[in-house]
Scaffold this motif. Structure first.
Motif, short mmCIF file in Angstrom:
data_model
loop_
_atom_site.label_atom_id
_atom_site.label_comp_id
_atom_site.label_asym_id
_atom_site.label_seq_id
_atom_site.Cartn_x
_atom_site.Cartn_y
_atom_site.Cartn_z
N ASN A 1 47.82 6.67 -0.11
CA ASN A 1 46.49 7.00 0.29
C ASN A 1 45.98 5.73 0.68
O ASN A 1 45.28 4.88 -0.04
CB ASN A 1 45.78 7.66 -0.48
N SER B 1 43.25 5.61 3.10
CA SER B 1 41.87 5.92 3.29
C SER B 1 41.05 5.37 2.25
O SER B 1 41.40 4.87 1.29
CB SER B 1 41.82 7.32 3.49
N ASP B 2 39.78 5.71 2.29
CA ASP B 2 38.70 5.51 1.33
C ASP B 2 38.31 6.86 0.61
O ASP B 2 37.37 6.72 -0.26
CB ASP B 2 37.84 4.71 1.92
N ALA B 3 39.15 7.84 0.93
CA ALA B 3 38.80 9.17 -0.06
C ALA B 3 39.94 9.64 -0.24
O ALA B 3 41.04 9.29 -0.03
CB ALA B 3 38.10 10.04 1.18
N PRO B 4 39.86 10.37 -1.56
CA PRO B 4 40.89 11.08 -2.02
C PRO B 4 41.66 12.01 -1.15
O PRO B 4 41.03 12.64 -0.16
CB PRO B 4 40.11 12.10 -3.14
N GLY C 1 41.91 15.24 3.21
CA GLY C 1 41.79 13.85 3.22
C GLY C 1 42.86 13.47 4.10
O GLY C 1 43.41 14.21 4.92
N PRO D 1 44.00 9.34 -5.54
CA PRO D 1 42.96 8.36 -5.02
C PRO D 1 43.53 7.38 -3.89
O PRO D 1 44.49 7.16 -3.85
CB PRO D 1 42.45 7.82 -6.35
N PRO D 2 42.29 6.73 -3.30
CA PRO D 2 42.72 5.61 -2.37
C PRO D 2 43.43 4.68 -3.17
O PRO D 2 43.46 4.42 -4.37
CB PRO D 2 41.66 5.15 -2.04
N GLY E 1 40.20 8.91 -10.39
CA GLY E 1 40.27 9.59 -9.17
C GLY E 1 41.50 10.53 -9.08
O GLY E 1 41.82 11.46 -8.24
#
Length: 179
Positions: A160, A162-165, A129, A78-79, A34
Motif C-alpha cells: 500500500n 498510498s497515504d490511505a488504508p 483505496g 495500512p499505508p 491501521g
C-alpha cells in the motif's frame, strides 16, 4: 469491524436472517496500526445446506483452508509508511499476526517482508483505496476499487504505497499443489 449477516431457515422452513453482527474473529492489530483482519466465514471441503446454526469460524485452526475448503477474509491494509515508522516493532507485529492469522502468518518470508505463498486459489476484491500486487522479479500491478484478482498459489505480497488504508475481501479456496 465488518458486519456479517448470515442466512438460514426459520422454523417454518422459510429463508431468514439467523445472525447479524460483527464477524466473530475480527482483530485491529496493536503492533501494526491501521491493520485489521477478520475471518468472516469458512466452509469445509464439502459444505452442506441449509445452515445448521453452528458458526464455523471459531473452530478454524488455520486461515489457509485444506483442498476444497474455503475462507472468507476481510482485510484493511495500512499505508506502507506504518512499517517504516521508528515505532514499528517487526517482531511484535509478527507475533501478533501468528495469534490473529494462524496458518497464514507462518507462511510470510522473514527475508522478504510481505511475500508469501499459499496452496490456495484466492479471489480478491479491492473494496476501497489503492493497493499494489507484487510478484516475483519485481513484477507489479496496481489495483483500484472494484478490481478483482485471481491469485493462483503464486508467491506475492500486497503493498500500500498510498497515504490511505486499502480494504480488501478475499475468498481462499484450498488447493493441492502439483509441483
Amino acid at each position: 469491524m465488518p458486519r456479517r449477516i448470515v442466512t438460514g431457515q426459520a422454523a417454518d422452513g422459510s429463508a431468514a436472517v439467523v445472525s447479524d453482527g460483527p464477524a466473530p474473529r475480527a482483530h485491529d492489530l496493536k503492533h501494526t496500526p491501521g491493520f485489521s483482519n477478520a475471518l468472516v466465514w469458512s466452509t469445509p471441503a464439502e459444505p452442506t445446506v441449509p445452515f445448521d446454526g453452528t458458526d464455523p469460524t471459531p473452530a478454524v485452526t488455520s486461515y489457509v483452508p485444506e483442498p476444497g475448503a474455503t475462507r472468507l477474509i476481510h482485510l484493511v491494509i495500512p499505508p506502507d509508511t506504518v512499517y517504516m515508522s521508528e515505532d514499528f516493532d517487526p517482531a511484535a507485529a509478527a507475533a501478533e499476526r501468528l495469534e490473529t492469522s494462524p496458518g497464514l502468518a507462518e507462511l510470510f518470508e522473514p527475508d522478504a517482508p510481505g511475500m508469501h505463498t499459499t496452496d490456495t486459489v484466492d479471489y480478491g476484491v479491492l473494496i476501497g483505496g489503492e493497493i499494489v500486487l507484487e510478484l516475483d522479479g519485481g513484477r507489479e500491478v496496481t489495483l483500484a476499487p472494484g478490481d478483482l484478482v485471481v491469485q493462483n498459489g503464486t508467491r506475492h505480497a500486497w503493498r500500500n504505497r498510498s497515504d490511505a488504508p486499502a480494504t480488501m475481501l478475499f475468498v481462499l479456496v484450498g488447493a493441492r499443489r502439483d509441483s
